[in-house]
Design an enzyme around this catalytic site. Structure first.
Site, PDB file in Angstrom:
ATOM      1  N   ASP A 180      62.886  35.205  41.948  1.00 29.21           N
ATOM      2  CA  ASP A 180      61.753  35.580  41.107  1.00 29.21           C
ATOM      3  C   ASP A 180      61.416  34.371  40.234  1.00 29.21           C
ATOM      4  OD1 ASP A 180      60.148  36.603  38.991  1.00 29.21           O
ATOM      5  OD2 ASP A 180      60.980  38.604  39.318  1.00 29.21           O
ATOM      6  N   LYS A 199      45.268  32.200  34.176  1.00 30.83           N
ATOM      7  CA  LYS A 199      45.007  30.914  34.831  1.00 30.83           C
ATOM      8  C   LYS A 199      44.600  29.855  33.791  1.00 30.83           C
ATOM      9  CE  LYS A 199      46.095  32.269  38.948  1.00 30.83           C
ATOM     10  NZ  LYS A 199      47.314  31.743  39.606  1.00 30.83           N
ATOM     11  N   TYR A 218      43.591  38.377  34.456  1.00 34.13           N
ATOM     12  CA  TYR A 218      44.044  37.398  35.467  1.00 34.13           C
ATOM     13  C   TYR A 218      43.512  36.004  35.138  1.00 34.13           C
ATOM     14  CZ  TYR A 218      43.898  35.052  40.065  1.00 34.13           C
ATOM     15  OH  TYR A 218      44.002  34.159  41.097  1.00 34.13           O
ATOM     16  N   LEU A 243      52.517  28.689  43.736  1.00 28.46           N
ATOM     17  CA  LEU A 243      51.503  29.690  44.088  1.00 28.46           C
ATOM     18  C   LEU A 243      51.903  31.097  43.642  1.00 28.46           C
ATOM     19  CD1 LEU A 243      50.960  28.785  47.873  1.00 28.46           C
ATOM     20  CD2 LEU A 243      49.663  27.893  45.931  1.00 28.46           C
ATOM     21  N   GLY A 262      52.793  34.624  42.092  1.00 31.34           N
ATOM     22  CA  GLY A 262      52.283  35.391  40.963  1.00 31.34           C
ATOM     23  C   GLY A 262      51.416  36.526  41.434  1.00 31.34           C
ATOM     24  N   SER A 302      42.512  29.048  39.220  1.00 32.41           N
ATOM     25  CA  SER A 302      41.500  29.865  39.894  1.00 32.41           C
ATOM     26  C   SER A 302      40.153  29.634  39.233  1.00 32.41           C
ATOM     27  CB  SER A 302      41.864  31.346  39.768  1.00 32.41           C
ATOM     28  OG  SER A 302      40.777  32.168  40.167  1.00 32.41           O
ATOM     29  N   ASN A 303      39.111  29.853  39.996  1.00 30.25           N
ATOM     30  CA  ASN A 303      37.764  29.854  39.422  1.00 30.25           C
ATOM     31  C   ASN A 303      37.652  30.887  38.295  1.00 30.25           C
ATOM     32  OD1 ASN A 303      36.100  32.386  40.731  1.00 30.25           O
ATOM     33  ND2 ASN A 303      37.666  31.648  42.151  1.00 30.25           N
TER      34      ASN A 303
HETATM   35  N1  LIG Z   1      43.509  33.640  47.731  1.00 27.61           N
HETATM   36  C1  LIG Z   1      42.569  33.157  46.925  1.00 27.61           C
HETATM   37  O1  LIG Z   1      41.369  33.157  47.271  1.00 27.61           O
HETATM   38  C2  LIG Z   1      42.928  32.563  45.587  1.00 27.61           C
HETATM   39  C3  LIG Z   1      41.890  32.127  44.758  1.00 27.61           C
HETATM   40  C4  LIG Z   1      42.192  31.545  43.527  1.00 27.61           C
HETATM   41  C5  LIG Z   1      43.514  31.409  43.155  1.00 27.61           C
HETATM   42  N2  LIG Z   1      44.497  31.864  43.973  1.00 27.61           N
HETATM   43  C6  LIG Z   1      45.891  31.725  43.502  1.00 27.61           C
HETATM   44  O2  LIG Z   1      46.665  31.109  44.523  1.00 27.61           O
HETATM   45  C7  LIG Z   1      47.986  31.642  44.511  1.00 27.61           C
HETATM   46  C8  LIG Z   1      48.334  32.187  45.888  1.00 27.61           C
HETATM   47  O3  LIG Z   1      47.334  33.139  46.234  1.00 27.61           O
HETATM   48  P1  LIG Z   1      47.496  34.083  47.511  1.00 27.61           P
HETATM   49  O4  LIG Z   1      46.143  34.528  47.860  1.00 27.61           O
HETATM   50  O5  LIG Z   1      48.364  33.429  48.517  1.00 27.61           O
HETATM   51  O6  LIG Z   1      48.264  35.297  46.831  1.00 27.61           O
HETATM   52  P2  LIG Z   1      49.208  36.396  47.507  1.00 27.61           P
HETATM   53  O7  LIG Z   1      49.162  37.585  46.608  1.00 27.61           O
HETATM   54  O8  LIG Z   1      48.898  36.551  48.949  1.00 27.61           O
HETATM   55  O9  LIG Z   1      50.650  35.712  47.415  1.00 27.61           O
HETATM   56  C9  LIG Z   1      51.369  35.614  46.207  1.00 27.61           C
HETATM   57  C10 LIG Z   1      52.835  35.541  46.574  1.00 27.61           C
HETATM   58  O10 LIG Z   1      53.592  35.409  45.361  1.00 27.61           O
HETATM   59  C11 LIG Z   1      54.742  36.208  45.483  1.00 27.61           C
HETATM   60  N3  LIG Z   1      55.195  36.570  44.137  1.00 27.61           N
HETATM   61  C12 LIG Z   1      54.566  37.389  43.251  1.00 27.61           C
HETATM   62  N4  LIG Z   1      55.289  37.456  42.113  1.00 27.61           N
HETATM   63  C13 LIG Z   1      56.364  36.666  42.295  1.00 27.61           C
HETATM   64  C14 LIG Z   1      57.479  36.333  41.483  1.00 27.61           C
HETATM   65  N5  LIG Z   1      57.609  36.826  40.230  1.00 27.61           N
HETATM   66  N6  LIG Z   1      58.400  35.481  41.978  1.00 27.61           N
HETATM   67  C15 LIG Z   1      58.287  34.974  43.216  1.00 27.61           C
HETATM   68  N7  LIG Z   1      57.266  35.267  44.059  1.00 27.61           N
HETATM   69  C16 LIG Z   1      56.316  36.107  43.583  1.00 27.61           C
HETATM   70  C17 LIG Z   1      54.312  37.428  46.277  1.00 27.61           C
HETATM   71  O11 LIG Z   1      55.432  38.064  46.892  1.00 27.61           O
HETATM   72  C18 LIG Z   1      53.360  36.793  47.289  1.00 27.61           C
HETATM   73  O12 LIG Z   1      54.044  36.434  48.476  1.00 27.61           O
HETATM   74  C19 LIG Z   1      48.021  32.671  43.403  1.00 27.61           C
HETATM   75  O13 LIG Z   1      48.547  32.064  42.233  1.00 27.61           O
HETATM   76  C20 LIG Z   1      46.565  33.039  43.211  1.00 27.61           C
HETATM   77  O14 LIG Z   1      46.301  33.496  41.900  1.00 27.61           O
HETATM   78  C21 LIG Z   1      44.251  32.450  45.164  1.00 27.61           C
END
Ligand SMILES: NC(=O)c1ccc[n+]([C@@H]2O[C@H](COP(=O)([O-])OP(=O)(O)OC[C@H]3O[C@@H](n4cnc5c(N)ncnc54)[C@H](O)[C@@H]3O)[C@@H](O)[C@H]2O)c1
Length: 283
Positions: A46, A138, A134, A66, A68, A106-107
């Protein structure tokens, strides 16, 4: 390189593409990985557990963070995972002597920033203006990154990711899409840029309809390859041409700035300390 959130959507894409670019991965997630590749180390931990993250960071040359809650949720859930988690990762990197950290911003850190009347929006013209709890986390992610860069001389690159997805599925995504290939290219550039210090860059593909300026991202060495426009005709046929006056198209954060994304709509108020699962992930 330590990759947190490795089991998630972007993490899975990076685990597919970064090894080909020479990165040996130590993949960490709170859930077990089901599909590890040869040579990939994997850890279940974690990110809000500082001791576990410090162990994981030992010997790493960089961290890509990444992990969260990836969309709007309750304050308790999103602040704990994203703010405590980012602090824990940066502090672990500092203590372990890891010189570079790439943070998933993030945006939505600047979601209420309006679309400029003309021209492209630079990161410098989009200060914190979060659209959700959220988004606040960020903003904190970027602030923590700045602190560790300025105070400890670490390189910290914050990626203000748009819409990381296999393909665009709404007309907003025609501006905000970050293709899987470009996710890999952007993170690779953030890892390799010589001495970036503290940097905040948009994370989108070379979209014809983009209105976020990629100059700073390109300065890191990012060369986007994809353009959402190839999906435009099909999406416009279903949704019509975007109305520039519609908040979804007139603000950086799109639908996250609308009433539907008010945290109140996530369910009844929770007692303090109660953790709800994440919901409303970035579309
Ligand atoms: N997907 C998008 O379009 C997008 C856009 C802007 C920002 N982001 C950011 O990019 C990052 C990855 O996004 P994503 O779409 O792959 O998200 P996702 O939700 O698919 O993956 C997040 C991963 O983090 C893990 N996780 C959550 N809490 C945790 C903890 N306390 N310890 C360890 N692991 C933990 C989850 O198990 C999951 O596998 C995030 O920080 C998200 O905010 C994503």
């Amino acid at each position: 390189m330590l990759l947190t959130g490795a089991a998630g959507r972007i993490g899975t894409v990076l685990r597919g593409g970064l090894p080909e670019r020479g990165w040996a991965l130590r993949s960490l997630d709170v859930v077990p990985l089901t599909d590890t590749r040869p040579g990939e180390e994997h850890l279940v931990a974690d990110v809000t557990d500082p001791a576990a993250v410090l162990d994981a960071a030992q010997g790493a040359d960089a961290v890509v963070h990444l992990a969260g809650v990836s969309g709007e949720s309750t304050w308790a859930a999103v602040s704990h995972a994203n703010i405590e988690g980012t602090w824990s990762v940066l502090e672990a990197a500092r203590r372990a002597g890891v010189p570079r950290v790439v943070l998933a911003s993030s945006n939505h850190a600047t979601g209420f920033t309006p679309r400029p009347g003309s021209g492209l929006l630079r990161e410098a013209d989009a200060p914190p203006r979060p659209d959700t709890f959220y988004g606040v986390t960020k903003v904190a992610t970027e602030a923590l990154g700045a602190l560790y860069a300025d105070r400890y001389g670490m390189d910290v690159v914050c990626l203000r990711i748009g819409t990381a997805a296999p393909e665009p599925t709404t007309t907003r995504h025609l501006s905000t899409w970050l293709s899987p290939g470009d996710q890999v290219g952007l993170v690779d550039a953030a890892l390799r840029a010589p001495a970036p210090g503290f940097a905040v860059v948009w994370g989108i593909s070379a979209n014809t309809r983009a209105w976020w300026d990629l100059t700073a991202a390109r300065a890191l060495g990012y060369e986007p390859q994809d353009d959402a426009e190839v999906f435009a005709a099909a999406l416009v046929e279903v949704d019509g041409e975007p109305d520039p006056a519609d908040p979804v198209h007139a603000r950086v954060g799109g639908e996250f700035t609308t009433r539907d994304f008010d945290a109140e709509h996530l369910g009844p108020p929770l007692p303090r300390g109660d953790i709800a699962p994440g919901s409303g992930a970035e579309p």
